[in-house]
Motif scaffolding. Structure first.
Motif, short mmCIF file in Angstrom:
data_model
loop_
_atom_site.label_atom_id
_atom_site.label_comp_id
_atom_site.label_asym_id
_atom_site.label_seq_id
_atom_site.Cartn_x
_atom_site.Cartn_y
_atom_site.Cartn_z
N THR A 226 0.83 -1.22 0.00
CA THR A 226 0.00 0.00 0.00
C THR A 226 0.85 1.25 0.00
O THR A 226 0.34 2.35 -0.22
N SER A 227 2.16 1.07 0.28
CA SER A 227 3.05 2.23 0.25
C SER A 227 4.48 1.76 0.02
O SER A 227 4.82 0.59 0.25
N TYR A 228 5.32 2.70 -0.46
CA TYR A 228 6.74 2.43 -0.69
C TYR A 228 7.53 3.56 -0.04
O TYR A 228 7.04 4.70 0.09
N LYS A 229 8.77 3.27 0.34
CA LYS A 229 9.62 4.29 0.94
C LYS A 229 10.95 4.32 0.17
O LYS A 229 11.63 3.31 0.05
N GLN B 202 11.39 9.02 2.05
CA GLN B 202 10.10 9.58 1.66
C GLN B 202 9.11 8.46 1.36
O GLN B 202 9.43 7.51 0.66
N GLU B 203 7.90 8.56 1.90
CA GLU B 203 6.89 7.53 1.73
C GLU B 203 5.96 7.90 0.58
O GLU B 203 5.54 9.05 0.44
N PHE B 204 5.64 6.91 -0.22
CA PHE B 204 4.73 7.10 -1.35
C PHE B 204 3.56 6.14 -1.18
O PHE B 204 3.71 4.92 -1.24
N LYS B 205 2.37 6.70 -0.91
CA LYS B 205 1.19 5.88 -0.72
C LYS B 205 0.54 5.58 -2.08
O LYS B 205 0.51 6.42 -2.97
#
Length: 719
Positions: free
Chosen positions: A516-519, A523-526
């Motif tokens: 559901t998200s990547y870092k 920085q986190e990307f939802k």
């Protein structure tokens, strides 16, 4: 030649390893049948079987050759087959339409790998068979050792019908334990003098005769009862029992000959005419619908074409077997395979390139015709009311590949036409126009096979060609997630181009859920998937394309263009220009311009963003790996294993097969380029192999570095 009925026809495939004397045997058969007055010579290029220029040039059989002879009121149709494994397609085609297989064995060497491979085909197709031990006139002839080898490998099925009285340079006499007579031949192959068996050979002859009687009796209950009552069988009863054993594949008779001296040839032909089964005695053939087709001359006509060749001054010659009915010249038939109509203008009985016209042929017979409009190998022609089609031949997978191109680019189309015609003559010559490799690839059974193809194209079609190492169909993939963005902006007066794409790539595995998200870099990307496309790639693997755009940063109408850009880069991967696979691509952000944004802009932005992300995702190169099985004499096993290991092979197992070893390994395709030549060199031509695709595996790091460097140099040269 007169028209023979089905019961009087014998269809025989003549097999044997290279050097077994099979073609010389065929010459002696023709001499005994009165077709020729003098045997031809392989060295002089005058044999009936090997009449194509390429066969005369190289001194070995390339194509199967139909030769028909009359002998003792029987019609014997022989198909003389190539000896080399490289021409297995011709062997398989011949065995498919033959009713019996005769295997020629070199008395100097006994069982050889080529013979074993051919006999596997005989067993697979359930054909009655017999062995003919040839070259018993050689200094090194060893009949006893050869018989021992045959019995060790094929057990009690091996039943000698004859044995040589004096093997070696003076060989001229055979003891026949079926007839219980001695046959002594003259120096020039004259008719033998038949006499009683000498007293000092009687015990051995009686023992072999008794073994032959017992083998014959085992295949018929009535004969078995007669044998128990009388302790023996008459000559006719033995023939009946042997025939039943041949049909049951429980008896393999063994004969003795010297083909070069014509010793024993006429006696072997007598047996073939009197004992081996006619087409009428064999099991019915099944057509593609599973219907039984029996060789009944009174049934509707059905004709199967098993071979075609293009010959100088004639054009295409089509060879057939009459599966049912009676085929007459001038007959109109339907091509059930291709949906067209044909008229059979002429029918020919063949002896190599010599063809004799006949008015008709009955069910079970083999022949040829010419000047058909729309008939290909594997087609079936039927009389009105019959709709049989036959799919009888299963050809082996290729084992050797080369890239091919015309030296003169203007000849490219002509070369393609030539290759198509070659494939029609020999289906194991396979041609691929590879979009992926940007090469024309020709595949075959070995170096000799493709060398023969090259000779024919250059000498017959007058097209100069080059063979090259073919490129390897590598695959590219990634091992970790990565992100990238790319802005495509171009302004040159008037409307410009603008498109910006932000995307994430990660390795894809079936069943693995998307996070559901990547870092990345803290920085986190939802991710909020709005649409997901699962694309099965033509070259294997998948592309999962996810639209995770929120807030209308990129209109949905531009998503197909971004996918097109990604696909274009996957078709020519960033590392080596090979296909990429098994990647999930998530488009999560971007920008567009109300005037300058268009599909081309987003296609280019998507392509370049994907390329950059792919390179950052710890990419790896995958290589095709093949399952390889090598049959090799035990004496050479160590050398073969050592050679395989030098090719980065992983040995998966070994198994013993009565004097031969079977080595199983997984080998990268890149290491198999010249394997058939190397294996022949290491083993003196006494080993063989088969290969089949296994899958893709990661290349070692050092190999990947070399591939990347080579591709970079290639790109620099193109620029």
């Amino acid at each position: 030649m007169k028209v023979y009925q089905t019961k009087d026809i014998r269809n025989i495939a003549l097999l044997g390893s290279s050097g077994s004397g099979k073609t010389t045997f065929a010459e002696s058969i023709l001499l005994e049948g009165g077709i020729i007055k003098r045997r031809g010579s392989i060295d002089a290029g005058t044999t009936v079987s090997d009449y194509f220029p390429v066969e005369k040039e190289y001194g070995y059989s390339v194509f199967s050759t139909l030769i028909s002879v009359e002998f003792n009121d029987r019609k014997l149709n022989f198909i003389d087959c190539p000896g080399s494994d490289d021409f297995a397609g011709a062997i398989i085609s011949a065995l498919t339409v033959a009713d019996t297989a005769v295997m020629t064995v070199n008395a100097q060497y006994g069982i050889e790998v080529g013979m074993i491979n051919q006999f596997r085909l005989i067993e697979k197709l359930n054909k009655p068979s017999l062995f003919v031990i040839n070259q018993l006139d050689s200094d090194k002839a060893d009949y006893e050792h050869t018989i021992a080898q045959l019995k060790e490998r094929y057990g009690s099925k091996i039943v000698p019908v004859q044995y040589p009285l004096n093997p070696g340079p003076n060989f001229d006499t055979i003891i026949d334990v079926l007839m219980m007579k001695m046959y002594k031949y003259g120096k020039e192959g004259e008719a033998p003098v038949i006499s009683d068996i000498p007293e000092d050979e009687m015990d051995r002859a009686k023992a072999l005769h008794q073994a032959l009687v017992e083998s014959a009796a085992e295949n018929d209950e009535a004969l078995m009862e007669m044998f128990f009552d009388k302790g023996t069988l008459t000559e006719d009863e033995m023939r009946s029992g042997i025939r039943a054993g041949l049909l049951a594949r429980s008896i393999i008779p063994v004969f003795c000959i010297s083909a070069v001296k014509c010793v024993g040839v006429s006696r072997a032909m007598e047996f073939l005419g009197n004992v081996v089964p006619s087409p009428a005695k064999l099991s019915a053939v099944l057509d593609e619908k599973g219907n039984e087709v029996v060789p009944d001359p009174t049934a509707l006509t059905s004709v199967y074409f098993f071979k075609s060749s293009v010959e100088p001054h004639i054009g295409e010659v089509s060879y057939f077997k009459v599966m049912s009915g009676t085929l007459q010249e001038g007959t109109d038939l339907d091509n059930t395979t291709r949906g067209s109509k044909e008229r059979i203008q002429q029918l020919f009985v063949c002896a190599g390139q010599t063809r004799t016209a006949v008015p008709q042929m009955v069910a079970g017979d083999l022949g040829a015709t010419v000047k058909l409009k729309d008939v290909r190998r594997g087609n079936t022609l039927n009389a009105k009311g019959s709709n049989h089609t036959f799919d009888l031949v299963e050809y082996p997978a290729p084992k050797y590949r080369r890239a091919i191109k015309a030296k003169n680019e203007a000849d490219t189309e002509k070369l393609s036409e030539s290759l198509l015609r070659m494939h029609e003559e020999d289906p194991t010559w396979v041609v691929e126009q590879s979009k992926e490799l940007r090469q024309m690839i020709v595949l075959g059974q070995g170096e000799f096979h493709l060398r023969t193809l090259k000779w024919r194209i250059e000498h017959n079609d007058k097209i100069e060609i080059d063979f090259m190492e073919p490129r390897i169909p590598y695959r590219e993939t990634i091992t970790k997630p990565a992100r990238a963005d790319y802005r495509h902006k171009k302004q040159s007066g008037g409307a410009g181009q603008f498109g910006e794409v932000h995307l994430i790539v990660e390795p894809y595995e079936d069943g693995k859920p998307m996070p559901t998200s990547y870092k990345f870099n803290g920085q986190e990307f939802k991710i909020t998937p709005r649409d997901t496309q699962e694309i099965n790639l033509d070259w294997g693997g998948k592309l999962i394309f996810v639209n995770s755009i929120v807030g209308g940063a990129i209109d949905a109408r531009f998503m197909p263009a971004i996918l097109k850009g990604v696909m274009s880069r996957m078709e020519r991967g960033p590392l080596t220009g090979s296909y990429a696979r098994d990647v999930r691509v998530i488009v999560y952000d971007g920008k567009m311009h109300p005037v300058d944004s268009n599909e081309v802009s987003f296609m280019l932005a998507g392509r370049n963003a994907f390329s950059e992300a792919f390179k950052n995702a710890v990419p790896k190169v995958l290589e095709p790996v093949y399952n390889v099985e090598v049959s090799v004499p035990a004496d050479y096993m160590g050398d073969v294993i050592s050679d395989l290991q030098s090719r980065r092979a992983m040995i998966m197992g070994m198994d013993s097969k009565k004097g031969y070893e079977l080595i199983k390994a997984k080998v990268p395709l890149a290491e198999m380029s010249s394997y058939s030549t190397a294996l022949s060199s290491v083993t003196g031509g006494r080993a063989s192999f088969i290969m089949s695709f296994s899958g893709y595996e990661l290349v070692p790091g050092d190999v990947q570095e070399k591939l990347l460097a080579a591709y970079a140099a290639e790109q620099e040269a193109e620029d």
